[in-house]
Design a protein around this motif. Structure first.
Motif, PDB file in Angstrom:
ATOM      1  N   PHE A   1       0.954  -1.276   0.137  1.00  0.00           N
ATOM      2  CA  PHE A   1       0.054   0.046  -0.025  1.00  0.00           C
ATOM      3  C   PHE A   1       0.804   1.224  -0.079  1.00  0.00           C
ATOM      4  O   PHE A   1       0.571   2.238  -0.683  1.00  0.00           O
ATOM      5  N   GLU A   2       1.943   1.292   0.900  1.00  0.00           N
ATOM      6  CA  GLU A   2       2.775   2.408   0.866  1.00  0.00           C
ATOM      7  C   GLU A   2       3.518   2.628  -0.408  1.00  0.00           C
ATOM      8  O   GLU A   2       3.737   3.812  -0.914  1.00  0.00           O
ATOM      9  N   LYS A   3       3.919   1.484  -1.096  1.00  0.00           N
ATOM     10  CA  LYS A   3       4.693   1.698  -2.261  1.00  0.00           C
ATOM     11  C   LYS A   3       3.781   2.136  -3.375  1.00  0.00           C
ATOM     12  O   LYS A   3       4.206   2.950  -4.206  1.00  0.00           O
ATOM     13  N   MET A   4       2.559   1.741  -3.216  1.00  0.00           N
ATOM     14  CA  MET A   4       1.519   2.187  -4.390  1.00  0.00           C
ATOM     15  C   MET A   4       1.170   3.585  -4.289  1.00  0.00           C
ATOM     16  O   MET A   4       1.142   4.166  -5.291  1.00  0.00           O
ATOM     17  N   LYS A   5       1.151   3.931  -2.957  1.00  0.00           N
ATOM     18  CA  LYS A   5       0.837   5.511  -2.692  1.00  0.00           C
ATOM     19  C   LYS A   5       1.770   6.250  -3.286  1.00  0.00           C
ATOM     20  O   LYS A   5       1.585   7.420  -3.798  1.00  0.00           O
ATOM     21  N   ASN A   6       3.136   6.091  -3.147  1.00  0.00           N
ATOM     22  CA  ASN A   6       4.416   6.776  -3.468  1.00  0.00           C
ATOM     23  C   ASN A   6       4.324   6.723  -5.165  1.00  0.00           C
ATOM     24  O   ASN A   6       4.514   7.660  -5.546  1.00  0.00           O
ATOM     25  N   LEU A   7       3.994   5.623  -5.563  1.00  0.00           N
ATOM     26  CA  LEU A   7       3.935   5.478  -7.052  1.00  0.00           C
ATOM     27  C   LEU A   7       2.981   6.219  -7.932  1.00  0.00           C
ATOM     28  O   LEU A   7       3.407   7.131  -8.721  1.00  0.00           O
ATOM     29  N   VAL A   8       1.827   6.247  -7.186  1.00  0.00           N
ATOM     30  CA  VAL A   8       0.764   7.046  -7.619  1.00  0.00           C
ATOM     31  C   VAL A   8       0.959   8.720  -7.612  1.00  0.00           C
ATOM     32  O   VAL A   8       0.759   9.580  -8.711  1.00  0.00           O
ATOM     33  N   LYS A   9       1.530   8.960  -6.650  1.00  0.00           N
ATOM     34  CA  LYS A   9       2.098  10.527  -6.323  1.00  0.00           C
ATOM     35  C   LYS A   9       3.147  10.857  -7.196  1.00  0.00           C
ATOM     36  O   LYS A   9       3.185  11.626  -8.245  1.00  0.00           O
ATOM     37  N   VAL A  10       4.476  10.010  -7.454  1.00  0.00           N
ATOM     38  CA  VAL A  10       5.333  10.136  -8.300  1.00  0.00           C
ATOM     39  C   VAL A  10       5.210  10.303  -9.775  1.00  0.00           C
ATOM     40  O   VAL A  10       5.450  11.243 -10.419  1.00  0.00           O
ATOM     41  N   GLN A  11       3.784   9.262 -10.177  1.00  0.00           N
ATOM     42  CA  GLN A  11       3.698   9.309 -11.814  1.00  0.00           C
ATOM     43  C   GLN A  11       2.418  10.280 -11.903  1.00  0.00           C
ATOM     44  O   GLN A  11       1.790  10.181 -13.046  1.00  0.00           O
ATOM     45  N   ASN A  12       1.836  10.731 -10.836  1.00  0.00           N
ATOM     46  CA  ASN A  12       0.567  11.695 -10.866  1.00  0.00           C
ATOM     47  C   ASN A  12      -0.405  10.733 -11.883  1.00  0.00           C
ATOM     48  O   ASN A  12      -1.172  11.263 -12.503  1.00  0.00           O
ATOM     49  N   ILE A  13      -0.806   9.645 -11.139  1.00  0.00           N
ATOM     50  CA  ILE A  13      -1.777   8.747 -11.630  1.00  0.00           C
ATOM     51  C   ILE A  13      -3.138   9.107 -11.283  1.00  0.00           C
ATOM     52  O   ILE A  13      -3.417   9.206 -10.192  1.00  0.00           O
ATOM     53  N   LYS A  14      -4.055   9.027 -12.085  1.00  0.00           N
ATOM     54  CA  LYS A  14      -5.429   9.486 -11.871  1.00  0.00           C
ATOM     55  C   LYS A  14      -6.076   8.552 -12.561  1.00  0.00           C
ATOM     56  O   LYS A  14      -6.275   8.058 -13.525  1.00  0.00           O
ATOM     57  N   LEU A  15      -7.444   8.257 -11.793  1.00  0.00           N
ATOM     58  CA  LEU A  15      -8.154   7.215 -12.033  1.00  0.00           C
ATOM     59  C   LEU A  15      -9.194   7.819 -13.054  1.00  0.00           C
ATOM     60  O   LEU A  15      -9.734   8.972 -12.618  1.00  0.00           O
ATOM     61  N   GLU A  16      -9.381   7.382 -14.289  1.00  0.00           N
ATOM     62  CA  GLU A  16     -10.372   7.915 -15.094  1.00  0.00           C
ATOM     63  C   GLU A  16     -11.835   7.685 -14.567  1.00  0.00           C
ATOM     64  O   GLU A  16     -12.221   6.600 -14.420  1.00  0.00           O
ATOM     65  N   GLN A  17     -12.497   9.038 -14.506  1.00  0.00           N
ATOM     66  CA  GLN A  17     -13.751   8.773 -13.846  1.00  0.00           C
ATOM     67  C   GLN A  17     -14.823   8.534 -14.891  1.00  0.00           C
ATOM     68  O   GLN A  17     -14.632   8.641 -16.057  1.00  0.00           O
TER      69      GLN A  17
END
Length: 323
Positions: free
Chosen positions: A307-323
């Motif tokens: 979970f920590e690893k994925m939270k960091n990755l989402v932040k670094v790569q600015n990943i957004k869920l397509e609504q």
């Protein structure tokens, strides 16, 4: 004084009642929620565990597939169930790490709302390419991507799915740029990579394995603790210097937070016994999964780390869920 002794008595009675409940557990069928549709790796692991645990616990463990939202609908149903040991569910990297990291608005918290029981099985991950891709080895693959930023694309099972995260981890670790093409599941993504529409696939190994065996996909690198017996020429991420993406995917067993420790202990013992069944082990290995059966604390640590690893990755790569 009298009032305090009443409270003490009430507490003692409540404790003995919960102990008695745990002693007689399970006294009725248990529901096992699988947060994905039938047929995938999650289903193979979950149904195999349910069959064996029914036998061991002496009560039916009834499987309920609750698909949707990349596993989050089923995960929420597990989190919201009564914490009495009669509803448990399968935990995956998608439901416990990727989805909550990608979508902070999910109605459950992967750390606070569940009580881990065990990790049932680990699964390798793979980067594979269409056989026409101009690289045979990992070294060649990396050289082609570095020489052509943005030219190549990779397919995944969907935005914020497991393959998407593997792709983004790979890009961060290698400083390469490949374009993400999300699909509605690994099946349609694989079809397009095999047909040559998209050159690269990021996947859990079990769904890609039949196509690798048939020569329709070429494996480039795997996430596993050692080379895979059936693919001795394919290096692991760790071997090529990428430690982070080398963690396997896992399929565990969790209960809602608040489930009594005695009940968790019984479920853990039953799950570990289930994994000792030779037939179940063979089914897992045939699907590309390796039995685990670790402690509740160890599975809790795996969930937290991912979970920590994925939270960091989402932040670094600015990943957004397509609504």
């Amino acid at each position: 004084m009298h009032k305090h002794s009443n409270i003490a008595l009430a507490l003692a009675l409540a404790a003995s009642a919960s102990f008695a409940q745990a002693q007689s557990y399970p006294s009725k069928p248990i529901r096992l929620i699988i947060p994905f549709a039938p047929g995938g790796t999650t289903d193979i692991v979950g149904r195999g565990a349910a069959d064996q645990m029914s036998r061991i616990l002496g009560q039916p463990v009834v499987v309920e597939n609750r698909a949707g939202g990349g596993g989050s609908i089923g995960a929420d149903a597990i989190a919201k169930a009564a914490p009495d040991g009669y509803t448990i569910g399968i935990s995956t990297v998608s439901t416990m790490a990727v989805n909550p990291a990608c979508n902070p608005r999910l109605p459950f918290d992967p750390i606070k709302d569940f009580k881990p029981i065990t990790n049932l099985a680990n699964v390798a991950n793979v980067i594979a390419v269409n056989p026409n891709f101009p690289a045979k080895s990992y070294k060649e693959f990396l050289a082609v991507l570095k020489a052509n930023p943005g030219k190549y694309s990779y397919a995944s099972s969907g935005t914020c799915g497991f393959g998407h995260m593997l792709g983004e981890q790979f890009k961060v670790a290698t400083k390469t740029f490949i374009v993400h093409v999300p699909y509605r599941g690994a099946g349609p993504a694989l079809n397009d990579v095999i047909a040559g529409q998209v050159p690269i696939m990021m996947d859990n190994l079990p769904s890609s394995m039949p196509f690798i065996k048939a020569g329709k996909l070429r494996p480039i690198v795997v996430a596993w603790n050692k080379r895979i017996d059936t693919m001795p020429d394919v290096p692991t991420f760790a071997e090529v210097g990428l430690k982070e993406p080398n963690d396997p995917a896992w399929y565990g067993l969790v209960a809602p937070a608040g489930t009594p420790d005695e009940v968790i202990a019984k479920l853990h013992d039953a799950a570990v016994k289930a994994l000792q069944d030779k037939g179940f082990q063979e089914r897992l290995r045939a699907a590309g999964a390796e039995p685990s059966g670790n402690t509740p604390a160890q599975h809790a640590a795996e969930i937290k780390k991912e979970f920590e690893k994925m939270k960091n990755l989402v932040k670094v790569q600015n990943i957004k869920l397509e609504q």
